[in-house]
Scaffold this motif. Structure first.
Motif, PDB file in Angstrom:
ATOM      1  N   PRO A 144       0.770  -1.254   0.040  1.00 53.57           N
ATOM      2  CA  PRO A 144       0.088   0.028  -0.173  1.00 53.57           C
ATOM      3  C   PRO A 144       0.820   1.246   0.018  1.00 53.57           C
ATOM      4  CG  PRO A 144      -1.232  -1.619   1.365  1.00 53.57           C
ATOM      5  CD  PRO A 144       0.279  -2.308   0.974  1.00 53.57           C
ATOM      6  N   PRO A 145       1.953   1.537   0.793  1.00 48.75           N
ATOM      7  CA  PRO A 145       2.536   2.694   0.762  1.00 48.75           C
ATOM      8  C   PRO A 145       3.349   2.900  -0.679  1.00 48.75           C
ATOM      9  CG  PRO A 145       3.153   1.442   2.753  1.00 48.75           C
ATOM     10  CD  PRO A 145       2.339   0.604   1.925  1.00 48.75           C
ATOM     11  N   LEU A 146       3.524   1.897  -1.316  1.00 46.29           N
ATOM     12  CA  LEU A 146       4.141   2.099  -2.554  1.00 46.29           C
ATOM     13  C   LEU A 146       3.165   2.218  -3.668  1.00 46.29           C
ATOM     14  CD1 LEU A 146       7.008   2.325  -4.358  1.00 46.29           C
ATOM     15  CD2 LEU A 146       6.534  -0.248  -4.723  1.00 46.29           C
ATOM     16  N   ALA A 147       2.177   1.602  -3.646  1.00 44.05           N
ATOM     17  CA  ALA A 147       0.888   1.901  -4.391  1.00 44.05           C
ATOM     18  C   ALA A 147       0.230   3.349  -4.317  1.00 44.05           C
ATOM     19  CB  ALA A 147      -0.448   0.805  -4.281  1.00 44.05           C
ATOM     20  N   ARG A 148       0.360   3.970  -3.171  1.00 44.90           N
ATOM     21  CA  ARG A 148      -0.020   5.450  -3.215  1.00 44.90           C
ATOM     22  C   ARG A 148       1.016   6.421  -3.807  1.00 44.90           C
ATOM     23  NH1 ARG A 148      -1.454   3.766   2.126  1.00 44.90           N
ATOM     24  NH2 ARG A 148       0.527   4.055   2.971  1.00 44.90           N
ATOM     25  N   LEU A 149       2.236   5.890  -4.325  1.00 46.08           N
ATOM     26  CA  LEU A 149       2.948   6.631  -5.048  1.00 46.08           C
ATOM     27  C   LEU A 149       3.029   6.216  -6.426  1.00 46.08           C
ATOM     28  CD1 LEU A 149       6.267   6.290  -2.656  1.00 46.08           C
ATOM     29  CD2 LEU A 149       4.531   8.107  -2.658  1.00 46.08           C
ATOM     30  N   ALA A 150       2.212   5.318  -7.116  1.00 50.49           N
ATOM     31  CA  ALA A 150       2.085   4.697  -8.243  1.00 50.49           C
ATOM     32  C   ALA A 150       1.585   5.819  -9.053  1.00 50.49           C
ATOM     33  CB  ALA A 150       1.466   3.592  -8.494  1.00 50.49           C
ATOM     34  N   GLY A 151       2.050   6.172 -10.245  1.00 54.72           N
ATOM     35  CA  GLY A 151       1.450   7.042 -11.385  1.00 54.72           C
ATOM     36  C   GLY A 151       0.902   6.110 -12.389  1.00 54.72           C
ATOM     37  N   PRO A 152       1.069   6.190 -13.548  1.00 54.47           N
ATOM     38  CA  PRO A 152       0.422   5.803 -14.687  1.00 54.47           C
ATOM     39  C   PRO A 152       1.096   4.512 -14.871  1.00 54.47           C
ATOM     40  CG  PRO A 152       0.974   8.027 -15.694  1.00 54.47           C
ATOM     41  CD  PRO A 152       1.625   7.797 -13.872  1.00 54.47           C
ATOM     42  N   CYS A 153       0.397   3.427 -15.095  1.00 54.31           N
ATOM     43  CA  CYS A 153       1.000   1.906 -15.374  1.00 54.31           C
ATOM     44  C   CYS A 153       0.108   1.570 -16.800  1.00 54.31           C
ATOM     45  CB  CYS A 153       0.129   0.973 -14.472  1.00 54.31           C
ATOM     46  SG  CYS A 153       0.684   1.367 -12.677  1.00 54.31           S
ATOM     47  N   ARG A 154       1.055   0.936 -17.624  1.00 50.34           N
ATOM     48  CA  ARG A 154       0.813   0.694 -18.885  1.00 50.34           C
ATOM     49  C   ARG A 154       1.348  -0.802 -19.477  1.00 50.34           C
ATOM     50  NH1 ARG A 154       4.487   4.451 -18.413  1.00 50.34           N
ATOM     51  NH2 ARG A 154       6.352   4.568 -19.831  1.00 50.34           N
ATOM     52  N   VAL A 155       0.598  -1.396 -20.377  1.00 49.37           N
ATOM     53  CA  VAL A 155       1.148  -2.302 -20.849  1.00 49.37           C
ATOM     54  C   VAL A 155       1.718  -1.949 -22.378  1.00 49.37           C
ATOM     55  CG1 VAL A 155       0.616  -4.727 -22.100  1.00 49.37           C
ATOM     56  CG2 VAL A 155      -0.495  -4.094 -20.114  1.00 49.37           C
ATOM     57  N   VAL A 156       2.919  -2.362 -22.780  1.00 51.93           N
ATOM     58  CA  VAL A 156       3.821  -1.738 -23.937  1.00 51.93           C
ATOM     59  C   VAL A 156       3.344  -2.564 -25.128  1.00 51.93           C
ATOM     60  CG1 VAL A 156       5.873  -0.957 -25.058  1.00 51.93           C
ATOM     61  CG2 VAL A 156       5.440  -0.876 -22.399  1.00 51.93           C
ATOM     62  N   THR A 157       2.599  -2.274 -25.889  1.00 50.80           N
ATOM     63  CA  THR A 157       2.261  -2.807 -26.992  1.00 50.80           C
ATOM     64  C   THR A 157       2.411  -1.980 -28.366  1.00 50.80           C
ATOM     65  OG1 THR A 157      -0.149  -1.742 -27.124  1.00 50.80           O
ATOM     66  CG2 THR A 157       0.200  -3.653 -25.879  1.00 50.80           C
ATOM     67  N   GLY A 158       2.408  -2.791 -29.744  1.00 46.61           N
ATOM     68  CA  GLY A 158       2.405  -1.981 -30.735  1.00 46.61           C
ATOM     69  C   GLY A 158       4.055  -1.981 -31.173  1.00 46.61           C
ATOM     70  N   GLY A 159       4.467  -1.546 -32.333  1.00 50.25           N
ATOM     71  CA  GLY A 159       5.601  -1.540 -32.931  1.00 50.25           C
ATOM     72  C   GLY A 159       6.561  -2.727 -32.716  1.00 50.25           C
ATOM     73  N   THR A 160       7.509  -2.747 -32.041  1.00 54.92           N
ATOM     74  CA  THR A 160       8.827  -3.498 -32.058  1.00 54.92           C
ATOM     75  C   THR A 160       8.172  -4.687 -30.966  1.00 54.92           C
ATOM     76  OG1 THR A 160      10.323  -2.268 -32.575  1.00 54.92           O
ATOM     77  CG2 THR A 160      11.141  -4.196 -31.646  1.00 54.92           C
ATOM     78  N   ALA A 161       7.411  -4.366 -29.998  1.00 49.95           N
ATOM     79  CA  ALA A 161       6.892  -4.870 -28.862  1.00 49.95           C
ATOM     80  C   ALA A 161       5.837  -6.386 -29.312  1.00 49.95           C
ATOM     81  CB  ALA A 161       6.255  -4.414 -27.802  1.00 49.95           C
ATOM     82  N   GLU A 162       5.630  -6.031 -30.497  1.00 51.40           N
ATOM     83  CA  GLU A 162       4.680  -7.393 -31.127  1.00 51.40           C
ATOM     84  C   GLU A 162       5.391  -8.530 -31.334  1.00 51.40           C
ATOM     85  OE1 GLU A 162       1.520  -7.078 -31.128  1.00 51.40           O
ATOM     86  OE2 GLU A 162       1.575  -4.939 -30.245  1.00 51.40           O
ATOM     87  N   SER A 163       6.844  -8.563 -31.644  1.00 54.47           N
ATOM     88  CA  SER A 163       7.367  -9.585 -32.235  1.00 54.47           C
ATOM     89  C   SER A 163       8.851  -9.749 -31.179  1.00 54.47           C
ATOM     90  CB  SER A 163       7.948  -9.236 -33.648  1.00 54.47           C
ATOM     91  OG  SER A 163       8.818  -7.991 -33.733  1.00 54.47           O
ATOM     92  N   ALA A 164       9.133  -9.035 -30.441  1.00 51.94           N
ATOM     93  CA  ALA A 164      10.450  -9.092 -29.624  1.00 51.94           C
ATOM     94  C   ALA A 164      10.145 -10.419 -28.913  1.00 51.94           C
ATOM     95  CB  ALA A 164      10.781  -7.851 -28.798  1.00 51.94           C
ATOM     96  N   SER A 165       8.980 -10.524 -27.958  1.00 57.15           N
ATOM     97  CA  SER A 165       8.850 -11.608 -27.257  1.00 57.15           C
ATOM     98  C   SER A 165       7.516 -12.207 -27.393  1.00 57.15           C
ATOM     99  CB  SER A 165       8.962 -11.267 -25.793  1.00 57.15           C
ATOM    100  OG  SER A 165       8.796 -12.278 -24.901  1.00 57.15           O
ATOM    101  N   ASP A 166       7.096 -13.217 -26.640  1.00 56.19           N
ATOM    102  CA  ASP A 166       5.599 -13.635 -26.710  1.00 56.19           C
ATOM    103  C   ASP A 166       4.916 -13.269 -25.604  1.00 56.19           C
ATOM    104  OD1 ASP A 166       6.994 -15.003 -24.509  1.00 56.19           O
ATOM    105  OD2 ASP A 166       6.244 -16.906 -25.229  1.00 56.19           O
ATOM    106  N   HIS A 167       5.465 -12.178 -24.770  1.00 52.06           N
ATOM    107  CA  HIS A 167       4.964 -11.214 -23.575  1.00 52.06           C
ATOM    108  C   HIS A 167       5.005 -10.221 -23.916  1.00 52.06           C
ATOM    109  CE1 HIS A 167       4.531 -14.355 -20.064  1.00 52.06           C
ATOM    110  NE2 HIS A 167       5.260 -15.119 -21.228  1.00 52.06           N
ATOM    111  N   TYR A 168       4.169  -9.267 -23.760  1.00 50.58           N
ATOM    112  CA  TYR A 168       4.450  -7.677 -23.698  1.00 50.58           C
ATOM    113  C   TYR A 168       4.837  -7.254 -22.276  1.00 50.58           C
ATOM    114  CZ  TYR A 168       0.969  -7.438 -27.379  1.00 50.58           C
ATOM    115  OH  TYR A 168       0.557  -7.633 -28.708  1.00 50.58           O
ATOM    116  N   PRO A 169       5.910  -6.122 -22.195  1.00 51.57           N
ATOM    117  CA  PRO A 169       6.178  -5.750 -20.836  1.00 51.57           C
ATOM    118  C   PRO A 169       5.420  -4.716 -20.248  1.00 51.57           C
ATOM    119  CG  PRO A 169       7.293  -4.537 -22.859  1.00 51.57           C
ATOM    120  CD  PRO A 169       6.256  -5.706 -23.588  1.00 51.57           C
ATOM    121  N   LEU A 170       5.387  -4.424 -19.035  1.00 52.46           N
ATOM    122  CA  LEU A 170       4.504  -3.793 -18.233  1.00 52.46           C
ATOM    123  C   LEU A 170       5.515  -2.823 -17.586  1.00 52.46           C
ATOM    124  CD1 LEU A 170       2.833  -6.506 -18.345  1.00 52.46           C
ATOM    125  CD2 LEU A 170       2.023  -5.995 -16.017  1.00 52.46           C
ATOM    126  N   VAL A 171       4.945  -1.326 -17.401  1.00 57.29           N
ATOM    127  CA  VAL A 171       5.700  -0.329 -17.059  1.00 57.29           C
ATOM    128  C   VAL A 171       4.750   0.490 -16.080  1.00 57.29           C
ATOM    129  CG1 VAL A 171       6.920   1.873 -17.668  1.00 57.29           C
ATOM    130  CG2 VAL A 171       7.041  -0.199 -19.025  1.00 57.29           C
TER     131      VAL A 171
END
Length: 271
Positions: A236-263
């Motif tokens: 919880p203390p770290l979650a309160r400091l969290a801003g935007p979260c995203r799954v990185v899709t499109g472009g090179t991320a579509e073929s680099a791995s079978d997983h999308y990265p999370l940021v």
């Protein structure tokens, strides 16, 4: 902070450029802390790991897998690492933990890749992660009061969503990975156990859409059916400091791995 399952260490005999595409995806996000999974061959080939880290401008901390593949946490300078030590349990793949000094206090980061085959073993590994987080660094406050981020490929479905359709789309030989022994009930015990231990799913906050993380459109993954198996979980203390979260899709991320990265972005800085 970023987590990425890079599929067999980026090695592919039919596509030798895939590691370059993986590093391109990471470089575009430029994380300060990076959790990597499936680092095949890098435990014995330290020069290759050092080369990967050098190209990213980061320092690597590797944890070898017991039966599967190593995982790692990479840190960008000037981040100061006070502790870097694997969680000492027989994980199928592995779990690395580092403790970083930040302006908000010590931050514990865990990178892991849980057992892909057995829900019972994943649940046991989740317990080892919780214990490992509690023992990391000098801070002995209860886990839900500390800054802890758990990220990686947890190979687990969450207890808050309906999964019947995605299970039905799986090929029969892969369905058992996500079902209880009765062969019918979806196994969500691992994420539920981490939630009870005090970890919050950063993609469950208002305004954020839960996105599938596997498979990518060009990265293969016959064992997937449009699923979220990768997570960013914070106390919880770290979650309160969290801003935007995203799954990185499109472009090179579509073929680099079978997983999308999370940021995810956090309102803190290295000290």
């Amino acid at each position: 902070m970023m987590t990425y399952n890079i599929k067999n260490g980026g090695l592919d005999g039919t596509d030798p450029s895939r590691l370059d595409r993986i590093l391109e995806v990471v470089a575009e996000q430029r994380p300060d802390v990076l959790a990597l999974q499936e680092l095949r061959g890098l435990r014995r080939n330290h020069r290759r790991l050092d080369s990967v880290a050098r190209r990213l401008g980061m320092r690597p901390y590797l944890a070898g897998g017991w039966f599967g593949q190593p995982v790692a946490v990479l840190v960008r300078p000037p981040g100061r690492v006070d502790l870097a030590r694997p969680v000492p349990r027989p994980f199928h793949h592995g779990a690395q933990r580092v403790v970083l000094e930040t302006d908000r206090g010590p931050l514990t980061v865990l990178s892991t890749h849980l057992d892909p085959y057995s829900g019972r073993r994943r649940l046991r590994e989740a317990g080892w992660l919780v214990a490992g987080a509690r023992r990391a660094g000098p801070d002995r406050r209860p886990l839900p009061e500390r800054l802890v981020l758990l990220m990686g490929d947890l190979n687990s479905l969450d207890p808050w969503s309906r999964h019947d359709e995605r299970i039905a789309r799986l090929r029969p030989e892969y369905r058992g990975r996500h079902l209880l022994p009765d062969g019918t009930t979806v196994d969500t015990r691992t994420i539920a156990a981490l939630d009870r231990a005090g970890f919050l799913d950063l993609f469950r906050r208002p305004g954020l859409a839960v996105r599938d993380t596997v498979p990518t459109s060009q990265g293969g993954g016959a064992e997937f059916s449009g699923m979220r198996l990768d997570y960013l979980l914070a106390t919880p203390p770290l979650a309160r400091l969290a801003g935007p979260c995203r799954v990185v899709t499109g472009g090179t991320a579509e073929s680099a791995s079978d997983h999308y990265p999370l940021v995810a972005d956090f309102d803190l800085s290295f000290r």
